[in-house]
Write a protein that holds these residues in place. Structure first.
Motif, PDB file in Angstrom:
ATOM      1  N   PHE A  84     -17.528   0.266 -14.612  1.00  0.00           N
ATOM      2  CA  PHE A  84     -18.062  -1.023 -13.401  1.00  0.00           C
ATOM      3  C   PHE A  84     -18.019  -1.882 -14.086  1.00  0.00           C
ATOM      4  N   ASN A  85     -17.720  -3.011 -14.922  1.00  0.00           N
ATOM      5  CA  ASN A  85     -17.961  -4.050 -15.755  1.00  0.00           C
ATOM      6  C   ASN A  85     -16.837  -5.301 -14.815  1.00  0.00           C
ATOM      7  N   TRP A  86     -17.064  -5.930 -15.173  1.00  0.00           N
ATOM      8  CA  TRP A  86     -15.649  -7.465 -14.730  1.00  0.00           C
ATOM      9  C   TRP A  86     -14.632  -6.805 -14.969  1.00  0.00           C
ATOM     10  N   GLN A  87     -14.606  -5.965 -15.784  1.00  0.00           N
ATOM     11  CA  GLN A  87     -12.987  -5.785 -15.539  1.00  0.00           C
ATOM     12  C   GLN A  87     -12.515  -5.005 -14.467  1.00  0.00           C
ATOM     13  N   GLY A  88     -13.521  -3.451 -15.074  1.00  0.00           N
ATOM     14  CA  GLY A  88     -13.268  -2.945 -14.078  1.00  0.00           C
ATOM     15  C   GLY A  88     -13.433  -2.794 -12.148  1.00  0.00           C
ATOM     16  N   SER A  89     -14.798  -3.446 -11.444  1.00  0.00           N
ATOM     17  CA  SER A  89     -15.024  -4.096 -10.857  1.00  0.00           C
ATOM     18  C   SER A  89     -13.225  -5.181 -10.025  1.00  0.00           C
ATOM     19  N   LEU A  90     -12.960  -6.062 -10.871  1.00  0.00           N
ATOM     20  CA  LEU A  90     -11.796  -6.442 -10.478  1.00  0.00           C
ATOM     21  C   LEU A  90     -10.854  -5.994 -10.687  1.00  0.00           C
ATOM     22  N   SER A  91     -10.191  -4.411 -11.188  1.00  0.00           N
ATOM     23  CA  SER A  91      -8.817  -4.025 -11.163  1.00  0.00           C
ATOM     24  C   SER A  91      -9.428  -3.274 -10.127  1.00  0.00           C
ATOM     25  N   THR A  92     -10.001  -2.508  -9.736  1.00  0.00           N
ATOM     26  CA  THR A  92      -9.936  -2.321  -8.471  1.00  0.00           C
ATOM     27  C   THR A  92      -9.774  -2.264  -7.004  1.00  0.00           C
ATOM     28  N   VAL A  93     -10.730  -3.599  -7.535  1.00  0.00           N
ATOM     29  CA  VAL A  93      -9.924  -5.035  -5.844  1.00  0.00           C
ATOM     30  C   VAL A  93      -9.107  -4.968  -6.150  1.00  0.00           C
ATOM     31  N   LEU A  94      -8.224  -5.061  -6.790  1.00  0.00           N
ATOM     32  CA  LEU A  94      -6.729  -5.952  -7.136  1.00  0.00           C
ATOM     33  C   LEU A  94      -5.831  -3.981  -6.280  1.00  0.00           C
ATOM     34  N   THR A  95      -6.546  -3.084  -6.956  1.00  0.00           N
ATOM     35  CA  THR A  95      -6.024  -2.408  -7.038  1.00  0.00           C
ATOM     36  C   THR A  95      -5.624  -1.414  -5.643  1.00  0.00           C
ATOM     37  N   ALA A  96      -6.681  -1.587  -5.047  1.00  0.00           N
ATOM     38  CA  ALA A  96      -7.271  -0.928  -4.011  1.00  0.00           C
ATOM     39  C   ALA A  96      -7.575  -1.653  -2.357  1.00  0.00           C
ATOM     40  N   ALA A  97      -7.910  -2.952  -2.948  1.00  0.00           N
ATOM     41  CA  ALA A  97      -7.905  -4.165  -1.993  1.00  0.00           C
ATOM     42  C   ALA A  97      -7.046  -4.999  -1.371  1.00  0.00           C
ATOM     43  N   VAL A  98      -6.618  -5.701  -2.199  1.00  0.00           N
ATOM     44  CA  VAL A  98      -5.873  -7.406  -1.957  1.00  0.00           C
ATOM     45  C   VAL A  98      -4.281  -7.031  -1.053  1.00  0.00           C
ATOM     46  N   ALA A  99      -3.408  -5.557  -1.608  1.00  0.00           N
ATOM     47  CA  ALA A  99      -2.480  -5.530  -1.663  1.00  0.00           C
ATOM     48  C   ALA A  99      -2.236  -5.186   0.154  1.00  0.00           C
ATOM     49  N   THR A 100      -3.149  -4.214   0.613  1.00  0.00           N
ATOM     50  CA  THR A 100      -3.332  -3.378   1.369  1.00  0.00           C
ATOM     51  C   THR A 100      -2.930  -4.085   2.738  1.00  0.00           C
ATOM     52  N   VAL A 101      -3.014  -5.401   2.837  1.00  0.00           N
ATOM     53  CA  VAL A 101      -2.685  -6.413   3.525  1.00  0.00           C
ATOM     54  C   VAL A 101      -1.197  -5.912   4.058  1.00  0.00           C
ATOM     55  N   VAL A 102       0.298  -5.528   2.427  1.00  0.00           N
ATOM     56  CA  VAL A 102       1.118  -5.840   3.101  1.00  0.00           C
ATOM     57  C   VAL A 102       1.438  -4.447   2.305  1.00  0.00           C
ATOM     58  N   TRP A 103       1.126  -3.787   3.017  1.00  0.00           N
ATOM     59  CA  TRP A 103       1.174  -1.955   3.332  1.00  0.00           C
ATOM     60  C   TRP A 103       2.025  -1.458   5.012  1.00  0.00           C
ATOM     61  N   PRO A 104       2.942  -1.498   4.298  1.00  0.00           N
ATOM     62  CA  PRO A 104       4.268  -1.380   5.826  1.00  0.00           C
ATOM     63  C   PRO A 104       3.905  -1.259   6.879  1.00  0.00           C
ATOM     64  N   HIS A 105       2.842  -0.207   7.119  1.00  0.00           N
ATOM     65  CA  HIS A 105       1.791  -0.388   8.274  1.00  0.00           C
ATOM     66  C   HIS A 105       1.060  -1.316   8.445  1.00  0.00           C
ATOM     67  N   ILE A 106       0.301  -1.836   7.879  1.00  0.00           N
ATOM     68  CA  ILE A 106      -0.399  -2.951   7.734  1.00  0.00           C
ATOM     69  C   ILE A 106       0.063  -3.628   8.584  1.00  0.00           C
ATOM     70  N   PHE A 107       1.181  -3.779   7.111  1.00  0.00           N
ATOM     71  CA  PHE A 107       2.134  -4.974   7.755  1.00  0.00           C
ATOM     72  C   PHE A 107       2.410  -5.409   9.064  1.00  0.00           C
ATOM     73  N   MET A 108       3.231  -4.202   9.716  1.00  0.00           N
ATOM     74  CA  MET A 108       3.757  -3.996  11.243  1.00  0.00           C
ATOM     75  C   MET A 108       1.960  -4.786  12.083  1.00  0.00           C
ATOM     76  N   ARG A 109       0.860  -4.000  11.448  1.00  0.00           N
ATOM     77  CA  ARG A 109       0.709  -5.082  12.525  1.00  0.00           C
ATOM     78  C   ARG A 109       0.015  -6.008  13.115  1.00  0.00           C
ATOM     79  N   MET A 110       0.439  -6.532  12.321  1.00  0.00           N
ATOM     80  CA  MET A 110       0.492  -8.748  12.261  1.00  0.00           C
ATOM     81  C   MET A 110       1.617  -8.780  13.979  1.00  0.00           C
ATOM     82  N   TYR A 111       2.810  -7.865  13.688  1.00  0.00           N
ATOM     83  CA  TYR A 111       3.705  -7.888  14.158  1.00  0.00           C
ATOM     84  C   TYR A 111       3.395  -8.165  16.137  1.00  0.00           C
TER      85      TYR A 111
END
Lengths: 523, 72
Positions: free
Chosen positions: A239-266
């Motif tokens: 977890f240098n800055w690249q490792g932290s940023l990779s983890t953020v983008l891999t695990a957090a940023v896109a969760t909002v468009v996972w199909p089951h979370i996306f449907m929660r918006m409706y």
């Protein structure tokens, strides 16, 4: 009756409650796809918060996150991405919700197909999402099956345990759709957090009676092998800055468009709920993760030392070998809470996309045939039975190409609809060709950097995939043109609803003008 | 929502995420409260500040959304 038998009885009782709860609202949710798939778009704020938060955390989060923290240290907390999901849920979700209200959208495919005015793109997204939901769901159930077998010391072996979990989860959704899923998730949310609190409290008071967490941290700091766990970049330099940023983008940023979370918006009942989600969702994530971090980076290392080779088992080791049976049972229920909440939500979204976006849309709507709303729900339920059988085959045989390969592609593949979703909501230049290019390139880059070539510069495959996806989307959008009527319908109109209410005013003006122009009208 | 508030909100989020995602690994790391490393404390506490700012911004944003009315 022994402890193992009592645990099995407890699991059977819990399963019975789950199925009963689902079928309690069978009739009510049978009237239309809106009832079955979105609970009539009327999920109240607390239930929405609970179902969203717990649906993100999978069974593997309960076992995998503490394991990753134990291996790589506190840097793995980047997994939550600074709780970015709370912000994204409002930024993206409010527009998605309005689109759902205006045009009746229920799934990510509904929106993407309409925004890009492309049956082909809608079909591509539906197929990719459904295909990769299956291994993700299967892995939740496999984790539950393994845990039941370990906790009951083989009294209930893997196969009956995993079959029971699969059938119960499927029946629960078939019974009550989103209404059952959301309410049971609220229970699971409370159960999950409650169990984490009990586990942390018990282990702290029992093993560190003379100073609590301070005593545990002192043990870790005095051990040169363990001390790096409590700082960045961690013992393995992850977890240098690249490792932290990779983890953020891999695990957090896109969760909002996972199909089951996306449907929660409706399914949100009203706009005020989004205001609440902006602060409550990040705090609920933080609350869950606080205890997971304490287990993974403080309690597990201080109690178990640095000698654990099978790190994925640290939670089950702590709850079965270092705690009484009641804590073991509670931990197992916590795993059920995390696993079932993710599995049922994902299965429901697969059913919605498969029945509405593929079958009904292509077999009826495109041919100009109407379809009875109740029949759509029946199709959805039939598809759930088919998915249940498929998943039973997967969890029973545990084929390597699904367990090892397909599962590792699930989350990154879900993430590939993020650029098309966000640009589609806010950028008038975004085109069908750009959506195709970006999504397909993202899928290819993910696959190549996951299996064939190591991802360069210390970033993950998903970071490169999202970058390729975004850059190609923007580039192609500049050389192609989006149809004006589509932009008017899905961006301009929504802008005017949000920022001025002019859409309403325009409609009134238009109606009055029409009325004034009628020659026979005597005003 | 005024343009100034929007710009301030964007600046706040840019600074917050830059700090959270990139700078925290390079912060000093003494123990605070006798048991919590500072880096861990920052990871737990900064989202609380962000949540407060998000609530504040969206509280005012939704207060202005009186025209958006949908029957359930």
């Amino acid at each position: 009756m022994g402890v193992d038998q009592l645990i099995v009885v407890g699991i059977l009782l819990y399963s019975g409650v789950l199925v009963y709860h689902g079928f309690r609202s069978f009739k009510e949710t049978s009237k239309s796809s809106e009832s079955f798939f979105t609970a009539d778009r009327g999920v109240n704020p607390f239930v929405l918060l609970a179902t969203t938060a717990i649906s993100v955390f999978s069974a593997l989060a309960f076992y995998g996150a503490p394991a990753a923290l134990y291996r790589d240290g506190i840097g793995f907390f980047a997994n939550t991405g600074g709780m970015v999901a709370g912000l994204l849920f409002v930024v993206i979700g409010y527009r998605i919700w309005i689109l759902g209200k205006e045009y009746g959208f229920l799934t990510p495919v509904d929106y993407l197909r309409s925004r890009y005015d492309s049956e082909g793109y809608g079909l591509l997204v539906a197929i990719v999402l459904i295909l990769f939901i299956l291994p993700y769901v299967a892995m939740q159930l496999i984790a539950i099956g393994d845990a039941v077998s370990v906790t009951t010391h083989g009294f209930m072996s893997y196969l009956p345990a995993v079959a029971l979990a699969t059938i119960v989860v499927s029946l629960h959704i078939i019974g009550g759709g989103m209404k059952s899923v959301a309410w049971m998730d609220a229970f699971h949310f409370v159960l999950g957090i409650g169990t984490l609190i009990v586990l942390v409290t018990y282990l702290t008071l029992t093993y560190f009676p003379n100073g609590g967490l301070a005593e545990a941290v002192n043990i870790i700091m005095d051990d040169p092998e363990l001390a790096p766990l409590l700082s960045h970049p961690g013992p393995n330099g992850t977890f240098n800055w690249q490792g932290s940023l990779s983890t953020v983008l891999t695990a957090a940023v896109a969760t909002v468009v996972w199909p089951h979370i996306f449907m929660r918006m409706y399914v949100t009942a009203n706009k005020e709920t989004f205001k609440m989600m902006s602060w409550a969702l990040p705090i609920s994530y933080l609350f869950v993760y606080f205890f997971i971090v304490i287990i993974g980076t403080i309690l597990a290392p201080a109690i178990l030392g640095s000698g654990v080779t099978n790190t994925d088992s640290i939670v089950s080791i702590l709850s079965t070998d270092y705690a009484p049976p009641i804590i073991s049972f509670l931990s197992l229920l916590c795993l059920f809470a995390f696993g079932v909440s993710t599995a049922d939500s994902l299965l429901l979204s697969a059913s919605a996309m498969g029945s509405r976006d593929i079958f009904v849309h292509h077999a009826f709507e495109l041919k100009g045939k109407s379809v009875d709303p109740q029949r759509v729900v029946t199709f959805g339920r039939i598809l759930l039975v088919i998915l249940m059988v498929l998943i039973l085959i997967i969890v029973a045989s545990r084929p390597a190409y699904i367990v090892d390969y397909a599962y590792s592609l699930s989350s990154p593949f879900f993430a590939q609809i993020l650029p098309a979703t966000v640009f589609g909501l806010f950028w008038k230049r975004g085109t069908k060709e750009a959506a195709y290019t970006g999504t397909i390139l993202g899928l290819i880059v993910t696959t190549v950097f996951t299996f064939f070539i190591p991802a360069p510069l210390g970033f993950s495959a998903l970071v490169w995939a999202l970058l390729a996806n975004t850059v190609s989307y923007v580039a192609v959008s500049y050389v192609t043109k989006a149809p004006a009527h589509v932009i008017d319908r899905y961006i301009t109109r929504i802008d005017s609803i949000i920022y001025s209410g002019t859409a309403v005013n325009n409609s009134v003006d238009h109606a009055l003008s029409s009325l004034n122009e009628r020659k026979d009208f005597k005003g | 929502m005024s343009r100034t508030n929007k710009v301030l909100f964007i600046i706040f989020n840019s600074v917050y995420f830059f700090f959270n995602w990139i700078l925290i690994p390079y912060m000093p790391n003494p123990l605070i409260f006798g048991w919590m490393p500072l880096q861990m404390f920052l990871m737990f506490s900064t989202p609380l500040i962000a949540a407060f700012v998000w609530w504040l911004y969206y509280h005012h944003f939704f207060k202005a959304q009186t025209n958006v009315k949908y029957q359930q």
